[in-house]
Design an enzyme around this catalytic site. Structure first.
Site, PDB file in Angstrom:
ATOM      1  N   SER A 156       0.849  -1.191   0.000  1.00 22.77           N
ATOM      2  CA  SER A 156       0.000   0.000   0.000  1.00 22.77           C
ATOM      3  C   SER A 156       0.887   1.245   0.000  1.00 22.77           C
ATOM      4  CB  SER A 156      -0.969  -0.039   1.189  1.00 22.77           C
ATOM      5  OG  SER A 156      -1.952   0.955   1.099  1.00 22.77           O
ATOM      6  N   ASP A 216      -9.375  -4.609  -5.751  1.00 21.59           N
ATOM      7  CA  ASP A 216      -8.938  -3.622  -4.751  1.00 21.59           C
ATOM      8  C   ASP A 216      -9.803  -2.367  -4.827  1.00 21.59           C
ATOM      9  OD1 ASP A 216      -7.431  -1.659  -3.246  1.00 21.59           O
ATOM     10  OD2 ASP A 216      -5.679  -2.949  -3.486  1.00 21.59           O
ATOM     11  N   HIS A 240      -8.257  -4.814  -0.624  1.00 20.58           N
ATOM     12  CA  HIS A 240      -7.038  -4.127  -0.211  1.00 20.58           C
ATOM     13  C   HIS A 240      -6.476  -4.659   1.108  1.00 20.58           C
ATOM     14  CE1 HIS A 240      -4.139  -0.912  -0.659  1.00 20.58           C
ATOM     15  NE2 HIS A 240      -4.324  -0.582   0.606  1.00 20.58           N
TER      16      HIS A 240
END
Length: 427
Positions: free
Chosen positions: A210, A353, A385
């Site tokens: 991320s 995601d 995610h």
């Protein structure tokens, strides 16, 4: 192998994402208090003298250690830990300082491979940096606590670990170049720190997810030009957010709408020209929110902006805000895939995601491959995610371990594979 996903499966993935955010906010609130209640809370970075640049630091070489100290950790880990304040370079190519926390595992391997772990922070609050949250007694952000599992895995593998505060003293997120500079200089500092017993010949790997994947991407792309002497043999990173514009549009109005605020408030505070362009279009409430978010961690903003629509803070639509020339320019400069890495890459991404759209990551991989990079790209269908943090890490660490275990170069070229789940079909 391409795999189709049914609409029911997509709804389950989205439902998991919403539930995961709710659970995260319920358990975390704004902060999690360290389990080591016997330790007094350490001073916050903005008032801790250790974090402040000493006089004349500008003349030191990038990566030079300016201060060091041992630290007690917020949870028991089988390792010794220190903080290193080191000279680095900021987003404006000016000298700056930041901190990395380095770990020497009790079972360190004789060849002492080093892994730089970029923990996602995604916030500008000075108390949100990993170096603060990892200290015993600190009020640790949920983001730091949630990544201790990966840190523990690295230490169990016998790897020396560096965890840099790649957002620097001012919480720049997500800006171009600076995360790479600060991570590479953190590695330089670690290799110079005598207790770790490292040198320039030690194999070095990179890992991040991320916001940490974004920093890892910049690190491996800048490595050949900024720190070519470092023996970086591979980078494993996922959900990297190569196109910030796409991430902001995707998250606005959803469970992760805090990302919009974290990104915009950071650009607003970092670049005077962006602030000048945005300020006339902010409502009074919007101006107050921009200042407030600068002081807090992502988990707090998640709670405040859950399903929030950022259009309400401006007198023009969000797409027009993002198109303001100074803001559009800095966002474009932050795009990943524009430099050719020399180290092989393992990139992973959830197809569904809801924070980082898969399309820009697909294009980033295509751009990197066109520039001659070697990329193993895994796209995962049954994930979103947050769940990708858990489903992808075993395969990513396995790949990284293979690079750290041998001097044999990784297979050249690029491959893209779409799987149902990396837990079912690990690579």
């Amino acid at each position: 192998m391409e795999v189709e996903m049914s609409s029911n499966a997509r709804r389950r993935v989205f439902g998991f994402g919403v539930a995961a955010v709710v659970v995260m906010m319920t358990l975390a609130g704004p902060t999690i208090v360290s389990s080591n209640t016997a330790s007094a809370a350490p001073p916050l970075p903005q008032v801790d003298e250790f974090y402040q640049p000493p006089a004349g630091f500008e003349s030191a070489a990038p990566g030079a250690i300016l201060r060091s100290r041992p630290v007690q950790l917020t949870v028991p880990l089988s390792a010794q830990a220190w903080q290193l304040l080191y000279r680095t370079t900021d987003v404006f190519d000016q000298p700056d300082v930041t901190v990395t926390t380095v770990f020497l595992p009790d079972n360190v391997r004789p060849d002492r491979p080093l892994v730089s772990h970029q923990m996602f922070e995604d916030a500008s609050g000075p108390q949100c940096v990993p170096s603060y949250g990892l200290q015993a007694g600190a009020q640790s952000s949920m983001e730091t606590i949630g990544q201790l599992r990966d840190l523990q895995t690295m230490l169990q593998n016998g790897w020396v670990v560096s965890v840099p505060d790649f957002g620097g003293r001012f919480g720049h997120f997500p800006v171009a170049q600076e995360p790479g500079y600060m991570t590479l200089d953190g590695i330089r500092a670690a290799t110079q720190f005598a207790p770790l017993g490292l040198g320039p010949e030690n194999r070095i790997g990179l890992y991040g997810y991320s916001g940490g994947g974004f920093a890892t991407g910049w690190t491996v792309e800048l490595h050949p030009s900024y720190a070519p002497e470092l023996n970086i043999i591979g980078a494993a990173y996922g959900g990297p957010g190569p196109d910030i514009n796409a991430a902001l549009f995707t998250t606005n109005g959803g469970p992760f709408s805090a990302i919009v605020g974290s990104g915009l408030s950071s650009y607003y505070a970092t670049y005077p020209e962006v602030k000048a362009a945005m300020q006339p279009h902010l409502t009074p409430e919007g101006a107050a929110v921009m200042d407030q978010i600068q002081t807090q961690c992502l988990s707090t903003t998640l709670a405040q902006q859950f399903f929030g629509d950022w259009n309400r803070y401006f007198d023009i639509p969000l797409d027009q805000v993002l198109a303001l020339p100074p803001l559009a320019d800095v966002i474009n400069k932050a795009r990943l895939g524009t430099h050719a890495p020399t180290a092989p890459l393992y990139v992973f991404q959830a197809v569904q995601d809801e924070v980082i759209p898969v399309g820009p990551t697909d294009r980033m991989v295509e751009d990197l491959c066109a520039r001659g990079a070697s990329v193993t790209y895994i796209r995962e269908q049954l994930a979103e995610h947050l769940s990708t943090i858990f489903s992808a890490s075993p395969a990513a660490f396995s790949w990284l371990g293979q690079q750290l275990d041998t001097d044999t170069p990784a297979r050249a070229g690029c491959s893209t594979t779409t799987v149902l789940s990396q837990l079912i079909t690990p690579k």
